[in-house]
Design an enzyme around this catalytic site. Structure first.
Site, PDB file in Angstrom:
ATOM      1  N   CYS A   1       0.820  -1.199   0.000  1.00  0.00           N
ATOM      2  CA  CYS A   1       0.000   0.000   0.000  1.00  0.00           C
ATOM      3  C   CYS A   1       0.866   1.266   0.000  1.00  0.00           C
ATOM      4  O   CYS A   1       1.443   1.614  -1.013  1.00  0.00           O
ATOM      5  CB  CYS A   1      -0.997  -0.023   1.162  1.00  0.00           C
ATOM      6  SG  CYS A   1      -2.349   1.173   0.962  1.00  0.00           S
TER       7      CYS A   1
ATOM      8  N   HIS B   1      -3.697  -4.825   0.434  1.00  0.00           N
ATOM      9  CA  HIS B   1      -3.182  -5.327   1.707  1.00  0.00           C
ATOM     10  C   HIS B   1      -3.264  -6.856   1.758  1.00  0.00           C
ATOM     11  O   HIS B   1      -4.247  -7.420   2.240  1.00  0.00           O
ATOM     12  CB  HIS B   1      -3.971  -4.731   2.880  1.00  0.00           C
ATOM     13  CG  HIS B   1      -3.632  -3.310   3.176  1.00  0.00           C
ATOM     14  ND1 HIS B   1      -2.695  -2.952   4.120  1.00  0.00           N
ATOM     15  CD2 HIS B   1      -4.086  -2.159   2.637  1.00  0.00           C
ATOM     16  CE1 HIS B   1      -2.592  -1.635   4.160  1.00  0.00           C
ATOM     17  NE2 HIS B   1      -3.424  -1.127   3.271  1.00  0.00           N
TER      18      HIS B   1
ATOM     19  N   GLU C   1      -1.662  -8.788   3.675  1.00  0.00           N
ATOM     20  CA  GLU C   1      -1.459  -9.293   5.038  1.00  0.00           C
ATOM     21  C   GLU C   1      -2.768  -9.512   5.788  1.00  0.00           C
ATOM     22  O   GLU C   1      -2.831 -10.330   6.720  1.00  0.00           O
ATOM     23  CB  GLU C   1      -0.559  -8.329   5.835  1.00  0.00           C
ATOM     24  CG  GLU C   1      -1.221  -7.113   6.441  1.00  0.00           C
ATOM     25  CD  GLU C   1      -1.573  -6.014   5.458  1.00  0.00           C
ATOM     26  OE1 GLU C   1      -2.251  -5.039   5.869  1.00  0.00           O
ATOM     27  OE2 GLU C   1      -1.182  -6.123   4.275  1.00  0.00           O
TER      28      GLU C   1
END
Length: 275
Positions: A134, A242, A244
């Site tokens: 990001c 994102h 994660e």
């Protein structure tokens, strides 16, 4: 890709912190989701790199970080709610020195900008694996003199890139639009070609890249959603979304972290690639 066996000595990566200012107190912080995804799916150990206030000159700070990062095997540039200040990356001294307005919660984080500018410079010098997420992708682009759109919502191209503030935080990280993987690139070698359905929580964005940077995925409105550096033989790659957040259940996210982890362990074994 084959995951790194857990019984071998793990590579160690530096993970960028962000600056939090609350009640007049400065803190460095990052979300646990990054650490959890990196430990589990990249099979690396993490150390947190602290933000930089700008009391030392950029050259003095570079010398300091060279000593620290020479002990690492990779760099992760995390996301954050703040927008980056391109002047830090353009090396304009006006923005490098500490200033009273360096941190505006939810808007500006120059201590993080200084950290990412320095960490990227050293990682590039060392030909070290890099993963940008990001804000980290935007930092990778701006560091190489890429242009940055300050507010994508003003473009009005139809794709909404910012999160919906009226839904719970976990729902903000659900996939909301598609991106087209560029054929023949690094990302396509990791996840295959075609479309990916990704989350989107950003205000700034990039539509053009500079020399030495390759587009790896693009949204329908032309915003670049993934990129890689082409001037190094190692994994130096960033995504605008994102991975994660849902890495525990999302196969594409797991493949990205695994590819980064494999590159870090290769770097640990052989050091910077020659040439």
């Amino acid at each position: 890709m084959t995951a790194i066996p857990r019984d071998v000595r793990r590579a160690v990566v530096g993970v960028t912190a962000n600056r939090q200012l609350h009640d007049g107190v400065h803190r460095d912080w990052l979300r646990r989701r990054y650490i959890e995804a990196l430990e589990r799916h990249a099979c690396v150990e993490c150390v947190i790199l602290p933000t930089i206030d700008g009391d030392l000159s950029r050259e003095e700070t570079l010398r300091k970080f060279r000593g620290v990062m020479s002990r690492l095997d990779g760099l992760v540039l995390t996301g954050d709610e703040s927008n980056l200040d391109p002047d830090i990356f353009n090396l304009q001294q006006r923005a490098w020195n500490r200033a009273s307005d360096d941190v505006i919660p939810g808007e500006r984080d120059r201590p993080r900008d200084r950290l990412s500018s320095i960490a990227l410079s050293v990682a590039i010098e060392l030909a070290m694996p890099i993963l940008g997420i990001c804000r980290g992708l935007q930092e990778m682009s701006v560091h190489r003199s890429g242009s940055l759109h300050a507010d994508l919502s003003a473009a009005g191209e139809g794709v909404v890139h910012s999160e919906n503030p009226n839904v719970p935080r976990d729902q903000q990280y659900l996939p909301v639009h598609t991106v087209q993987v560029v054929p023949g690139g690094l990302l396509s070698s990791i996840v295959g070609e075609g479309d990916l359905y990704v989350n989107s929580l950003h205000n700034q964005g990039i539509t053009e890249v500079a020399s030495g940077v390759q587009r790896e995925a693009v949204a329908e409105d032309g915003v670049i959603e993934a990129l890689s550096y082409t001037t190094s033989g190692t994994f130096q790659f960033g995504v605008q979304w994102h991975p994660e957040w849902h890495a525990a259940t999302d196969a594409t996210s797991q493949k990205i972290f695994s590819a980064f982890g494999n590159a870090c362990h290769a770097y640990q074994s052989t050091g910077p690639l020659s040439g």
